[in-house]
Write a protein that holds these residues in place. Structure first.
Motif, PDB file in Angstrom:
ATOM      1  N   PRO A  79      -0.255   5.656   0.727  1.00 56.95           N
ATOM      2  CA  PRO A  79      -0.548   5.490  -0.692  1.00 56.95           C
ATOM      3  C   PRO A  79      -0.495   6.799  -1.483  1.00 56.95           C
ATOM      4  O   PRO A  79      -0.527   6.774  -2.710  1.00 56.95           O
ATOM      5  N   SER A  80      -0.388   7.916  -0.788  1.00 60.35           N
ATOM      6  CA  SER A  80      -0.317   9.214  -1.456  1.00 60.35           C
ATOM      7  C   SER A  80       0.628  10.104  -0.666  1.00 60.35           C
ATOM      8  O   SER A  80       1.302   9.663   0.264  1.00 60.35           O
ATOM      9  N   GLY A  81       0.656  11.379  -1.003  1.00 60.62           N
ATOM     10  CA  GLY A  81       1.519  12.318  -0.300  1.00 60.62           C
ATOM     11  C   GLY A  81       1.074  12.618   1.112  1.00 60.62           C
ATOM     12  O   GLY A  81       1.834  13.180   1.890  1.00 60.62           O
ATOM     13  N   VAL A  82      -0.155  12.240   1.452  1.00 55.22           N
ATOM     14  CA  VAL A  82      -0.640  12.438   2.828  1.00 55.22           C
ATOM     15  C   VAL A  82      -0.298  11.195   3.631  1.00 55.22           C
ATOM     16  O   VAL A  82      -0.735  10.096   3.287  1.00 55.22           O
TER      17      VAL A  82
ATOM     18  N   SER B 109       0.806  -1.221   0.000  1.00 53.73           N
ATOM     19  CA  SER B 109       0.000   0.000   0.000  1.00 53.73           C
ATOM     20  C   SER B 109       0.840   1.272   0.000  1.00 53.73           C
ATOM     21  O   SER B 109       0.313   2.372  -0.079  1.00 53.73           O
TER      22      SER B 109
ATOM     23  N   TYR C  40       3.158   4.028  -1.428  1.00 53.59           N
ATOM     24  CA  TYR C  40       3.656   4.653  -2.645  1.00 53.59           C
ATOM     25  C   TYR C  40       4.632   5.777  -2.314  1.00 53.59           C
ATOM     26  O   TYR C  40       5.649   5.925  -2.968  1.00 53.59           O
ATOM     27  N   VAL C  41       4.312   6.516  -1.277  1.00 57.70           N
ATOM     28  CA  VAL C  41       5.154   7.640  -0.875  1.00 57.70           C
ATOM     29  C   VAL C  41       5.696   7.386   0.525  1.00 57.70           C
ATOM     30  O   VAL C  41       4.944   7.020   1.425  1.00 57.70           O
TER      31      VAL C  41
ATOM     32  N   THR D 140       8.721   9.059  -3.835  1.00 61.39           N
ATOM     33  CA  THR D 140       7.806   8.036  -4.312  1.00 61.39           C
ATOM     34  C   THR D 140       8.572   6.750  -4.599  1.00 61.39           C
ATOM     35  O   THR D 140       9.808   6.739  -4.643  1.00 61.39           O
TER      36      THR D 140
ATOM     37  N   ARG E 125       9.988  14.004   0.798  1.00 61.46           N
ATOM     38  CA  ARG E 125       9.178  12.853   0.422  1.00 61.46           C
ATOM     39  C   ARG E 125       9.772  12.221  -0.815  1.00 61.46           C
ATOM     40  O   ARG E 125      10.423  12.903  -1.633  1.00 61.46           O
TER      41      ARG E 125
END
Length: 116
Positions: A99-102, A30, A32-33, A52, A50
């Motif tokens: 899974p995202s930048g958050v 799960s 990504y980042v 990826t 950050r």
């Protein structure tokens, strides 16, 4: 769930370097980042860098040129190389992942103290 374990913090003199590591385990599909945040006493937690899983990076503007993040996808590990450290870099540094930048997951934090 994802577990994040940081290492590499400590006491360093101004101008010195440290390398932080963060190893991820669990439901790593799960992720990504991955990234780094820091929180100094009395201040809000702020983004440091950050990255990826494709290697794209972004940094806090004030830290560009001194801090570098990298990632070993095979070992599910992210690194933060910190150079030319200043007393104002003193903070607890947290690894993040999601899974995202958050960030969805956080490590326990590692203390970095820059002092002579």
């Amino acid at each position: 769930q994802v577990q994040l374990v940081e290492s590499g913090g400590g006491l360093v003199q101004p101008g010195g370097s440290l390398r932080l590591s963060c190893a991820a385990s669990g439901s790593i599909f799960s992720i990504y980042v991955m990234g780094w945040y820091r929180q100094a006493p009395g201040k809000q937690r702020e983004l440091v860098a950050r990255i990826t899983n494709g290697g794209f990076t972004n940094y806090a503007d004030s830290l560009k040129g001194r801090f570098t993040t990298s990632r070993d996808n095979a070992k599910n590990t992210v690194f933060l190389q910190m150079n030319s450290l200043k007393p104002e870099d003193t903070a607890v540094y947290y690894c993040s992942a999601g899974p995202s930048g958050v960030p969805a997951y956080w490590g326990q934090g590692t203390q970095v103290t820059v002092s002579s």
